[in-house]
Design an enzyme around this catalytic site. Sequence first.
Site, PDB file in Angstrom:
ATOM      1  N   ASN A 114      -8.134  49.907  15.685  1.00  0.00           N
ATOM      2  CA  ASN A 114      -8.578  50.725  16.830  1.00  0.00           C
ATOM      3  C   ASN A 114     -10.016  51.171  16.599  1.00  0.00           C
ATOM      4  O   ASN A 114     -10.616  50.846  15.579  1.00  0.00           O
ATOM      5  CB  ASN A 114      -7.627  51.907  17.043  1.00  0.00           C
ATOM      6  CG  ASN A 114      -7.581  52.806  15.816  1.00  0.00           C
ATOM      7  OD1 ASN A 114      -8.574  53.416  15.450  1.00  0.00           O
ATOM      8  ND2 ASN A 114      -6.421  52.867  15.154  1.00  0.00           N
TER       9      ASN A 114
ATOM     10  N   ILE B 181       3.301  59.698   9.706  1.00  0.00           N
ATOM     11  CA  ILE B 181       2.890  60.345   8.450  1.00  0.00           C
ATOM     12  C   ILE B 181       2.904  61.866   8.598  1.00  0.00           C
ATOM     13  O   ILE B 181       3.469  62.587   7.768  1.00  0.00           O
ATOM     14  CB  ILE B 181       1.477  59.857   8.032  1.00  0.00           C
ATOM     15  CG1 ILE B 181       1.462  58.327   7.938  1.00  0.00           C
ATOM     16  CG2 ILE B 181       1.063  60.490   6.708  1.00  0.00           C
ATOM     17  CD1 ILE B 181       0.074  57.716   7.809  1.00  0.00           C
TER      18      ILE B 181
HETATM   19  N1  CTP Z   1      -0.019  60.375  13.132  1.00  0.00           N
HETATM   20  C1  CTP Z   1       0.499  60.030  11.905  1.00  0.00           C
HETATM   21  N2  CTP Z   1       1.237  58.904  11.759  1.00  0.00           N
HETATM   22  C2  CTP Z   1       1.487  58.104  12.814  1.00  0.00           C
HETATM   23  C3  CTP Z   1       0.956  58.435  14.100  1.00  0.00           C
HETATM   24  C4  CTP Z   1       0.207  59.568  14.220  1.00  0.00           C
HETATM   25  O1  CTP Z   1       0.261  60.760  10.934  1.00  0.00           O
HETATM   26  N3  CTP Z   1       2.215  57.006  12.633  1.00  0.00           N
HETATM   27  C5  CTP Z   1      -0.791  61.612  13.272  1.00  0.00           C
HETATM   28  C6  CTP Z   1      -2.243  61.412  13.638  1.00  0.00           C
HETATM   29  O2  CTP Z   1      -3.050  61.322  12.482  1.00  0.00           O
HETATM   30  C7  CTP Z   1      -2.535  62.659  14.439  1.00  0.00           C
HETATM   31  C8  CTP Z   1      -1.225  63.002  15.111  1.00  0.00           C
HETATM   32  O3  CTP Z   1      -0.222  62.324  14.330  1.00  0.00           O
HETATM   33  O4  CTP Z   1      -2.841  63.757  13.600  1.00  0.00           O
HETATM   34  C9  CTP Z   1      -1.094  62.600  16.533  1.00  0.00           C
HETATM   35  O5  CTP Z   1      -1.417  61.258  16.711  1.00  0.00           O
HETATM   36  P1  CTP Z   1      -1.221  60.564  18.128  1.00  0.00           P
HETATM   37  O6  CTP Z   1      -1.515  59.112  17.988  1.00  0.00           O
HETATM   38  O7  CTP Z   1      -1.960  61.350  19.163  1.00  0.00           O
HETATM   39  O8  CTP Z   1       0.309  60.845  18.344  1.00  0.00           O
HETATM   40  P2  CTP Z   1       1.535  59.932  18.421  1.00  0.00           P
HETATM   41  O9  CTP Z   1       2.600  60.586  17.605  1.00  0.00           O
HETATM   42  O10 CTP Z   1       1.198  58.533  18.073  1.00  0.00           O
HETATM   43  O11 CTP Z   1       1.926  60.075  19.946  1.00  0.00           O
HETATM   44  P3  CTP Z   1       1.484  59.205  21.225  1.00  0.00           P
HETATM   45  O12 CTP Z   1       0.562  58.115  20.756  1.00  0.00           O
HETATM   46  O13 CTP Z   1       2.753  58.716  21.738  1.00  0.00           O
HETATM   47  O14 CTP Z   1       0.818  60.194  22.133  1.00  0.00           O
END
Ligand code: CTP
Length: 418
Positions: free
Chosen positions: A218, A321
């Site tokens: 990304n 995570i």
């Molecule tokens: N995060 C993480 N591990 C993942 C996905 C996200 O630790 N597999 C953490 C990111 O580092 C960030 C937070 O969760 O601090 C939110 O990430 P985001 O991508 O906005 O949330 P998602 O849980 O992926 O929700 P969505 O994409 O469905 O909005």
Amino acid sequence: MNIDTLPPGPALAGRHLLLGVTGGVAGFKVAELARELQRQGATVQVVMTEAATRFVTPVTFQALTGRPVFTDQWDARIDDNMAHIALSREADAMIIAPASADFLAKLAHGLADDLLSTMCVARECPLLVAPAMNRQMWGNPATRRNVELLRADGVTFLGPTSGDQACGETGMGRMLEPDELAELTVAFFAPKHLRGQRVLLTAGPTFEPIDPVRGITNLSSGKMGFAIARACRHAGADVTLVAGPTTLPTPAGVERIDVRTAQQMHDAVMGALDAPGPRHTIFIAVAAVADWRVANYSASKIKKTGDDSLPELRFAQNPDILASVARRPDAPWCVGFAAESDDLEKNGQDKRRRKNVPLLVANIGHATFGRDDNELLLIDADGIRKLPRAGKDVLAAALVEEIAARMSGAGRPVTAGR
Ligand code: CTP
């Protein structure tokens, strides 16, 4: 949305720095340092020794700082002939760069035989020195003794480092680069909000391989996460940064663990939390973690088949995570980030509750990836607070202060939202 909008200032805003230049070829780099300190918001007054003017002219510094440069104790521009007092009294700190072996010797013994050395003796403010000299001079027993004396007197050393020297030799004694000196100056002044804390962060993108030469990633640059790691360090914390693929330099004093995939990032974070030693007290998840990995990874490069058939990718869910860390019985104080496209406040608050973290930081607007500035919305159980658009380093310092205030239970004034 009626929320708090106090604009944070640059790191050295309101600081008046006295930049003392002594005789050394590294003097040419100090012109860049003068600019960088001003870029960080400081006003800079340059004072040079006579030897320094043999390497760089006062005109250079005068043009860069917009202030007259002083070299002479008897300068008629100061009406009472008290230049050493008049110039040093207003300073928040004196920085000597480059600091020659001769000047360190003078400082160590309290000699005051020219304007700059007299100012050092007469000063009331902290003194920072950036030595620059040949490796033999740095290793000379007299210089070693002088350095110890100065350290015992509370003088702060910025470097030196090891590397190529102007004389053609290689070794210890090379002055730090201007950006490193400016960063250490910022760190010197930063309030130590996180002293005694151990911070673990994730930053940057992840990369999910499809085959040995292709993958899915990304647009995250890692700039915000690296800026926060740097600000935590400046605030006095021990910092471990788990970084996805990025070419950004490691902030000074930060321990960095490089990873590629989300699973590796997860394992590195858990490994750091489970490592023996004092526990991490804060976890900040800034990384843009891939939600899915390719389940049917091909160990050899996927080739075109010659007919019209297309490869098919299947996906598997990556571990979350942040949620995994927040669920641990020994969970540190967790901060999440979110890049939401719609209804920032509601989606942000929902995500904060879902991930069970005390603070969620939402990027306001799209396309913050790769930019040097940003605008943040802080969402916690008490409501929301906005950090208006500023450089990522400025926002990072403001965020560190917000985290420290919440952890200490002091709370922050909040004007709306819930
Ligand atoms: N995060 C993480 N591990 C993942 C996905 C996200 O630790 N597999 C953490 C990111 O580092 C960030 C937070 O969760 O601090 C939110 O990430 P985001 O991508 O906005 O949330 P998602 O849980 O992926 O929700 P969505 O994409 O469905 O909005």
